[in-house]
Structures are given as structure tokens and as C-alpha cells.
Design an enzyme around this catalytic site. Sequence first.
Site, PDB file in Angstrom:
ATOM      1  N   GLY A 241      51.642   2.034  11.146  1.00 47.88           N
ATOM      2  CA  GLY A 241      50.561   1.398  11.881  1.00 47.88           C
ATOM      3  C   GLY A 241      50.944   0.623  13.114  1.00 47.88           C
TER       4      GLY A 241
ATOM      5  N   GLY B 209      55.150   6.021  12.139  1.00 49.35           N
ATOM      6  CA  GLY B 209      55.002   7.313  12.798  1.00 49.35           C
ATOM      7  C   GLY B 209      55.000   7.085  14.303  1.00 49.35           C
ATOM      8  NE  ARG B 210      49.599   5.091  17.083  1.00 49.50           N
ATOM      9  CZ  ARG B 210      48.634   5.999  17.275  1.00 49.50           C
ATOM     10  NH1 ARG B 210      48.558   6.630  18.421  1.00 49.50           N
ATOM     11  NH2 ARG B 210      47.744   6.253  16.333  1.00 49.50           N
TER      12      ARG B 210
ATOM     13  CB  CYS C  57      35.011  25.534  28.066  1.00 52.30           C
ATOM     14  SG  CYS C  57      35.827  26.920  28.849  1.00 52.30           S
ATOM     15  CD  GLU C  58      35.034  19.481  24.464  1.00 51.77           C
ATOM     16  OE1 GLU C  58      34.906  20.423  23.674  1.00 51.77           O
ATOM     17  OE2 GLU C  58      34.924  18.289  24.120  1.00 51.77           O
TER      18      GLU C  58
ATOM     19  CE1 TYR D  52      49.797  10.770  13.512  1.00 46.43           C
ATOM     20  CE2 TYR D  52      50.213   8.899  14.931  1.00 46.43           C
ATOM     21  CZ  TYR D  52      50.177   9.457  13.676  1.00 46.43           C
ATOM     22  OH  TYR D  52      50.534   8.714  12.587  1.00 46.43           O
TER      23      TYR D  52
END
Length: 429
Positions: free
Chosen positions: A246, A286-287, A351-352, A380
Site C-alpha cells: 500500500g 508492490g507499487r 478509440c475512446e 500495474y
Amino acid sequence: MTQIGTPGDIDLSLYPDGTTLDSAGRLLVGGCRVDELVHRYGTPAYLIDEGALRRTARRYLDAFTRRHPRSLVLFAAKSFPSASVIGVVQEEGCGVDTAAAGELALALAAGADPRRMVFHGNAKTDDDIRAALRARVRYIVVDNLDDVERLARLADEPVPVLLRVSPALDAKTHQAMMTGHDASKFGIPSDQVDEVIGIITREPRLDLRGLHAHVGSQLLDLDQFSAAVRALAQFGRFGAYDLGGGLGVRYTSSDHAPSVEDYAQHMVSAVHRHLGEGVELLVEPGRSMVARNGITAYRVVTVKRGARTHVAVDGGMGDNLEVSLYGQPFQPSVIDRSGPTETVDIVGRHCESGDEIAHGITVVQPQVGDLITVPVTGAYCYTMANNYNTALRPPVVFCRDGVARLAVRRETLDDLLRREQLLPPQAPE
Ligand code: LLP
């Protein structure tokens, strides 16, 4: 007045530790020239500074074991699920937090020791549980009563488990990354924990060793971690505590994030105060292990000037979903030119309209063919890379001491076509 931007304006503190600019202003990651890397491996590409990653892993281990010798640092495989990345951190002494049978398989392929692994999941199937039992991971983390039923049915002997608790804390982060609040789908709500502990204790095939809590991701306020530790203390005394991951990181120059050492100090003193000095302490970063050690390189494909200036690159939400899912700001730079600056939106090729890399950012006025790097994409991004508009997932290139190695090759159209069964035509209705 026109501002002149140069590669020298890049905030190197967002790039892997050791990133430099040479005398000609060229960016070097892990001692490798980024312009040469993209010439060789193409764009988009994920570039990992292997040496910096190794140093982060060692820093983490030092920070915890020096303050609390019975610490285990488990890299959260979900943040960069590549056997090469897992391999590097485990070589430095970290274990692995796995949350799916596939992550477990990657960790085993990377040579990681199952005695330094935990296995998670809020929806573990029988097959998942069998895989974790077969591997003999250190702890399976029980998330719900169905895990208890499955373990009791599938295990031949008592299995060491931790119980994941939802400590009823509203972590200060994006809503999608809050995991320890009352309405969370993860873990046992605090008002049911005593009862579930009773059930597990009566089950001979489960050997309850301790508790687990992970309250959210990208947390920048250390007090949230100690609040979780305090919350765990109300459920009795155990031999092991896994406090999840976290710790947040800086994504832009104006961000502030606690250091790994501050985090370890804060965590260990909360553990000593509330849980005891002799406990086994596990953490699952992780991050904060990988984010800063990876960057993404893109080429500018087209520049469109109108109400806003859209600089479209050859990647986007196919290789970085952080922006469209969580609104995460990034700080890209044009790295191969100097010149007047311009405020632009760096957008992707999908395409958005939500497909953006950075909104309203000032960079050297971009031109078609320019090389753009985005720092802090090590966590991630590879994980959630996808094939939207048949985007081919980018390669992962390790750079260390001036030598580049391909860790994951670029996906090919053949990879995508291989899954197609190409059904023969049928008679129309
Ligand atoms: N342990 C558990 C049980 C977790 O669920 C997670 C992350 C971690 C450890 C590692 O947390 P970290 O140190 O990386 O914050 N998809 C989101 C991130 C979701 C994190 C999920 N769990 C993103 O792209 O930012």
C-alpha cells in the site's frame, strides 16, 4: 515569453535512481541510451532499470530486518507479474505475495522459494487452493468461510493460514483502491472476526498462525498503516502478522511520498507497540517496489492543434490504464529535442476519449516522430496491459550497467490470431 524546454528540464527524481543525461542531453536508464533502446526494441516499450530494482529490494529488506529481524518482505507479484521481475527481487532476498494460481506459477518459474510466499484471493477456486497446497506456500490467506470449507476438504494435513481482516478503515486513496473498509469485498468484516477465528480454530486441517490486513494502495499518509495495526490488536495475540502493501509513490514533481525507511520505522514501531516485539512481520509491497524503477517510451504519431493540442502516441490505455481508471497524473517528457514549450494533452491511439497519458502538461513542443518517456510506470501498467484495438502488448527491456536484455518480447499479431479458431462459414439464417 516563449519558454525553451530542454531534456535537462526532465525531473530525474521521478526516473529510476541512477538515471542520467549525457553531455548531449540524451537520457540514460540503467546506463543504456533510451534512444538506442527504442531503435532496437521499438515503441511502446517498458524499460526497467534492473540495478535500481535490485537496490530498492535490498533497501526494503534492510529497512525492515534491521528494525525487526523476524521480517519477511514479499513482493506483490500483481504489480509486475513477469518472471524476470519476480526473479530479480527474489534473488535479492524478497519473498512473493501471489493472488492467483498464475502468479504462483510465475513465482515458481522465477525460482522463488514457496516458504517465502503467501497465497491470496477473495474468490479462490478448488484449483487455486490445490495449486497453493501443492506448492506448500508459507501461508494461505483465508479471505472467507468458503476458503475454510475448501481447505478443510482439500488439505491432507494441517495447513498454515492467516486470516484476512477488514479493519473498517477508510483509507485515503482512490475509491477503487480502498480495500479495508466496512463494505469491502476483501477479508472478514471486523464484527465477524472473533466468530471466524473460532470456526478456524475448531477446524483440524487449518492451522491459524496470524492475521492479515491490507487497507489500500497508493497510501501517502503513514498513520493509516498504524491504524490498521492498532485495529488488528483487538482480535487477540498471534505469532504472525501480514500487513499487506500500500505504500504510495511520487508520480509527479509536486507529489510527496514517505521513504521506505520512514514506512518501515512507522510500521515496526506500531507493531512493537500493539502486537509485540517477537512476532513474525510480513509486508507485501508492490507499487513502492517497482513503480519508479520502470518507464515507458513512446513515439509521437500525430499532433492535432485545435481547442486543445492533442499529441497522440503509439500506445495509451492498452499499456497504461492508470490514467483512465484512476485519473492518475503522470509527467511525460519529450526527450530527444530542445525547443519552445507548449501545453498539450498526450493521448493514446485507442478509440475512446478517456484514453490519455497526461492532461494539460507542458513539454517541448511535440512533433511527429518525437520520443516521449513517461516515468513511474513500473507498477500495474504491464499488469493491466490489454489488447484494446488489438494493441500488441509492449516488450519489457531490462537495463543494467549499460547492457540491455529483453525480459518479455513484444506481443505479435500471430499471438492474438493463435487463439482464434477461425470457424468455417455456416449457412446464413
Ligand atoms: N497485498 C494485497 C493483498 C493487495 O491486494 C495488494 C494490492 C498489495 C499487497 C500490493 O499493494 P501495493 O503495495 O502495490 O499498493 N490496480 C491498481 C492497484 C490495485 C492494488 C491491488 N492490491 C493500480 O493499477 O494502481
